[in-house]
Design a protein around this motif. Sequence first.
Motif, PDB file in Angstrom:
ATOM      1  N   THR B 387       0.831  -1.203   0.000  1.00 21.84           N
ATOM      2  CA  THR B 387       0.000   0.000   0.000  1.00 21.84           C
ATOM      3  C   THR B 387       0.862   1.248   0.000  1.00 21.84           C
ATOM      4  O   THR B 387       0.652   2.178  -0.795  1.00 21.84           O
ATOM      5  CB  THR B 387      -0.922   0.017   1.240  1.00 21.84           C
ATOM      6  OG1 THR B 387      -1.568  -1.241   1.337  1.00 21.84           O
ATOM      7  CG2 THR B 387      -1.942   1.120   1.141  1.00 21.84           C
ATOM      8  N   LEU B 388       1.869   1.245   0.870  1.00 18.89           N
ATOM      9  CA  LEU B 388       2.749   2.408   0.980  1.00 18.89           C
ATOM     10  C   LEU B 388       3.529   2.614  -0.315  1.00 18.89           C
ATOM     11  O   LEU B 388       3.601   3.738  -0.836  1.00 18.89           O
ATOM     12  CB  LEU B 388       3.701   2.210   2.167  1.00 18.89           C
ATOM     13  CG  LEU B 388       4.491   3.454   2.561  1.00 18.89           C
ATOM     14  CD1 LEU B 388       3.550   4.537   3.049  1.00 18.89           C
ATOM     15  CD2 LEU B 388       5.513   3.109   3.634  1.00 18.89           C
ATOM     16  N   ALA B 389       4.074   1.521  -0.863  1.00 22.17           N
ATOM     17  CA  ALA B 389       4.856   1.633  -2.091  1.00 22.17           C
ATOM     18  C   ALA B 389       4.003   2.179  -3.228  1.00 22.17           C
ATOM     19  O   ALA B 389       4.418   3.061  -3.983  1.00 22.17           O
ATOM     20  CB  ALA B 389       5.433   0.271  -2.467  1.00 22.17           C
ATOM     21  N   MET B 390       2.763   1.664  -3.334  1.00 20.25           N
ATOM     22  CA  MET B 390       1.874   2.155  -4.392  1.00 20.25           C
ATOM     23  C   MET B 390       1.552   3.625  -4.187  1.00 20.25           C
ATOM     24  O   MET B 390       1.539   4.406  -5.143  1.00 20.25           O
ATOM     25  CB  MET B 390       0.587   1.334  -4.415  1.00 20.25           C
ATOM     26  CG  MET B 390       0.765  -0.053  -4.996  1.00 20.25           C
ATOM     27  SD  MET B 390      -0.735  -1.027  -4.864  1.00 20.25           S
ATOM     28  CE  MET B 390      -1.831  -0.095  -5.904  1.00 20.25           C
ATOM     29  N   ALA B 391       1.302   4.022  -2.931  1.00 21.31           N
ATOM     30  CA  ALA B 391       0.955   5.419  -2.661  1.00 21.31           C
ATOM     31  C   ALA B 391       2.089   6.334  -3.089  1.00 21.31           C
ATOM     32  O   ALA B 391       1.861   7.390  -3.696  1.00 21.31           O
ATOM     33  CB  ALA B 391       0.636   5.604  -1.184  1.00 21.31           C
ATOM     34  N   ILE B 392       3.340   5.923  -2.797  1.00 18.65           N
ATOM     35  CA  ILE B 392       4.483   6.766  -3.168  1.00 18.65           C
ATOM     36  C   ILE B 392       4.621   6.841  -4.686  1.00 18.65           C
ATOM     37  O   ILE B 392       4.801   7.913  -5.264  1.00 18.65           O
ATOM     38  CB  ILE B 392       5.768   6.207  -2.520  1.00 18.65           C
ATOM     39  CG1 ILE B 392       5.679   6.378  -1.002  1.00 18.65           C
ATOM     40  CG2 ILE B 392       6.997   6.909  -3.063  1.00 18.65           C
ATOM     41  CD1 ILE B 392       6.759   5.668  -0.232  1.00 18.65           C
ATOM     42  N   LEU B 393       4.480   5.680  -5.333  1.00 16.21           N
ATOM     43  CA  LEU B 393       4.568   5.637  -6.797  1.00 16.21           C
ATOM     44  C   LEU B 393       3.521   6.556  -7.432  1.00 16.21           C
ATOM     45  O   LEU B 393       3.798   7.307  -8.374  1.00 16.21           O
ATOM     46  CB  LEU B 393       4.367   4.195  -7.260  1.00 16.21           C
ATOM     47  CG  LEU B 393       4.676   3.878  -8.711  1.00 16.21           C
ATOM     48  CD1 LEU B 393       6.102   4.272  -9.041  1.00 16.21           C
ATOM     49  CD2 LEU B 393       4.471   2.392  -8.971  1.00 16.21           C
ATOM     50  N   VAL B 394       2.305   6.518  -6.869  1.00 18.66           N
ATOM     51  CA  VAL B 394       1.225   7.337  -7.422  1.00 18.66           C
ATOM     52  C   VAL B 394       1.556   8.818  -7.273  1.00 18.66           C
ATOM     53  O   VAL B 394       1.336   9.615  -8.192  1.00 18.66           O
ATOM     54  CB  VAL B 394      -0.107   6.989  -6.743  1.00 18.66           C
ATOM     55  CG1 VAL B 394      -1.165   7.994  -7.117  1.00 18.66           C
ATOM     56  CG2 VAL B 394      -0.546   5.601  -7.131  1.00 18.66           C
ATOM     57  N   VAL B 395       2.096   9.216  -6.116  1.00 24.30           N
ATOM     58  CA  VAL B 395       2.450  10.625  -5.917  1.00 24.30           C
ATOM     59  C   VAL B 395       3.474  11.053  -6.962  1.00 24.30           C
ATOM     60  O   VAL B 395       3.356  12.129  -7.563  1.00 24.30           O
ATOM     61  CB  VAL B 395       2.996  10.853  -4.489  1.00 24.30           C
ATOM     62  CG1 VAL B 395       3.576  12.244  -4.363  1.00 24.30           C
ATOM     63  CG2 VAL B 395       1.890  10.655  -3.472  1.00 24.30           C
ATOM     64  N   LEU B 396       4.473  10.196  -7.212  1.00 27.78           N
ATOM     65  CA  LEU B 396       5.493  10.538  -8.201  1.00 27.78           C
ATOM     66  C   LEU B 396       4.864  10.731  -9.572  1.00 27.78           C
ATOM     67  O   LEU B 396       5.188  11.666 -10.300  1.00 27.78           O
ATOM     68  CB  LEU B 396       6.549   9.436  -8.271  1.00 27.78           C
ATOM     69  CG  LEU B 396       7.436   9.316  -7.029  1.00 27.78           C
ATOM     70  CD1 LEU B 396       8.398   8.154  -7.168  1.00 27.78           C
ATOM     71  CD2 LEU B 396       8.192  10.618  -6.797  1.00 27.78           C
ATOM     72  N   LEU B 397       3.934   9.838  -9.936  1.00 30.06           N
ATOM     73  CA  LEU B 397       3.294   9.935 -11.245  1.00 30.06           C
ATOM     74  C   LEU B 397       2.389  11.160 -11.319  1.00 30.06           C
ATOM     75  O   LEU B 397       2.274  11.799 -12.365  1.00 30.06           O
ATOM     76  CB  LEU B 397       2.478   8.671 -11.539  1.00 30.06           C
ATOM     77  CG  LEU B 397       3.284   7.403 -11.781  1.00 30.06           C
ATOM     78  CD1 LEU B 397       2.370   6.193 -11.832  1.00 30.06           C
ATOM     79  CD2 LEU B 397       4.053   7.520 -13.087  1.00 30.06           C
ATOM     80  N   ALA B 398       1.730  11.470 -10.199  1.00 30.64           N
ATOM     81  CA  ALA B 398       0.760  12.568 -10.216  1.00 30.64           C
ATOM     82  C   ALA B 398       1.426  13.925 -10.104  1.00 30.64           C
ATOM     83  O   ALA B 398       0.785  14.949 -10.327  1.00 30.64           O
ATOM     84  CB  ALA B 398      -0.255  12.385  -9.080  1.00 30.64           C
TER      85      ALA B 398
END
Lengths: 110, 508
Positions: B387-398
């Motif tokens: 969950t944490l890894a996905m959240a960070i990845l999403v922030v980078l993409l967004a």
Amino acid sequence: MSSRPPQSDPPAEDYRINFFRPRPGYMRQKVIYIWVLLTSWALFTFGFQLLLAWTAGTPQGEGPLTEITFFGFPLHFWYTGHFLIVWFIVLCFLFNTFVDRLTRAFRPRK
Amino acid sequence: MLAEGFKISPALILFFTLAVFVLAGLFSRVRGGTEYYPVAGARTGIVGAGAAIASNWMSAASLLGIAGIFYLQGYFALAYVIGWTGGYVLLLILLAGQLRRFGKFTAPEFVGERYDSAAARLLSAIIAIIISLIYCVAQYKGIGLIFSWIFGFDYTESLLLGAVVVMGYIVLAGTLGATRNQQLHYAVLIVFFIVPLMFIARELNFFWVLPQFGYGTALRELHGHTRGLFTQPFAHADVFQWCALAFTLMVGTAGLPHVLARFYTAPNLRDARWSVLWGIFFIGLLYWSAPAYAIFAKIWQARRGIVPDLETARESADMIVLLASDWAGMPLWLTGIAATAAIAAAFSTVTGLLITGAGAFSYDIYYRLLNPQASQSQCVRVAKGATLAMAILVVLLAANPPGLIAEITAVAFALAGNTLFPVFVLGIWWDRTNKYGAIAGMLTGISVTFSAFFLPQIFPALQGVLHPTSSALLGVPLVFVVMIGVSLVTPPPPESIRRYLVEKVHTP
């Protein structure tokens, strides 16, 4: 069991499932409903857009269907923006009613 | 233009609304269920289950994205509205009942069981994770924009703040064991969305009791202002593009993992079927209203002779719900409740998607493939990490959003439609489909979805035919052909699964 139509019992070892050749009985009935409803779903959604394009007089799509006013809206806007969603609800209603009836017919004890 | 300092009343409204949701969640948890497998409960009935479908569905794409795309593209944007409602009809008629009978609760579980293949299961889990990620990027863009408006930071800072608040919200709700009260959630969102619209309509002298109908007059006025450039059906894209987009969103809806999951939560299949009808109605309430925001914003500009250039219009599009309210001179708290509705929708969607994605990773990839001996607590730890890894990845993409909220979301739908939809439909309706066909089909679907980003640049003939948001009109038939062809030249699936289809899935 006795109220089921006799042809609904397929020969043993035949496990073929094919949307275009549904098994007799329950599945065939249901696939007929699905065909009718899917056709009307596609016609009302995409057919209308094609009709708009076909009747259009300008590249922007101006034509008889966009000139008419309905509920204060240009007709094409009202149809797609308001009516189609209502039509989707109607399709769901029809499907559910059909399937309820079909399930009752093939499941007499319940 | 938007980030003008800290706004106290919207911030307070946002805080209290989220607090109420958590508190209400604490009281409803006694009824059981978790966010992963929410239980609608018999008490709520089919209307309540319909509200739950709608609350599960509504995201920043519905609350901000539709109005934004409408502001830019007029009639073309109705393809989004139709795609995102008509998809439920397709799902109900073609898949819902049979999938529920099949008895597998997530997309990877269905694929793994039906096709009897670990590779197909892995592929579908990866697809589910990518869908969640893309979908989340769009939500985070909405969160970033609105936090920027409320707190007065620039976009990147607001995005980081928003990401921290979302994680805090997930952790808090998770630790307290609060489930989302979906009916309350829906009711608050729809009221918060429609009330400001009524005030805007009244301010601009349109029929305000039902602004969904009131904007018809506005459309005709706009027709005069823009000489038809906005209202005509094919002013922005031709009929093929309209149909391609609507079709993509429809098959995407029918293949989207977190939408399917709703069919397992109603107490029985019949209730599940009937709740879809209410679900479309409740979603319709929102989609009948969203275009009005865009039209009122357009009218306000047109009456003052403002014609924004394309760049400015594109930049303000995703904020048009708040801008419409702001321009019409609404008080801050009124604009604030619309902002709160968007944030609440984005939060719940992000929560659901991150949990779905993390579940796919920890269960379908980690437990099933990497470490079958893993204990329950190990799996939970992996899920939290994911969950944490996905959240960070999403922030980078967004941080550098690649498009409008509705457009980004549409790519997730294109992927779902090109991969999971054919795998579901053929898996249910043709017993001969085997694992080779499924794997080849999913790989083809992924290729089609992502080649839409660069192929049209290489081959100009494809421009206007293949588009990232609308690739499924070409992709779905292609994937069907690939799946059928590959299945026919490879051995049939095991008899046990074909027998299961006949005896369990296609019987009354």
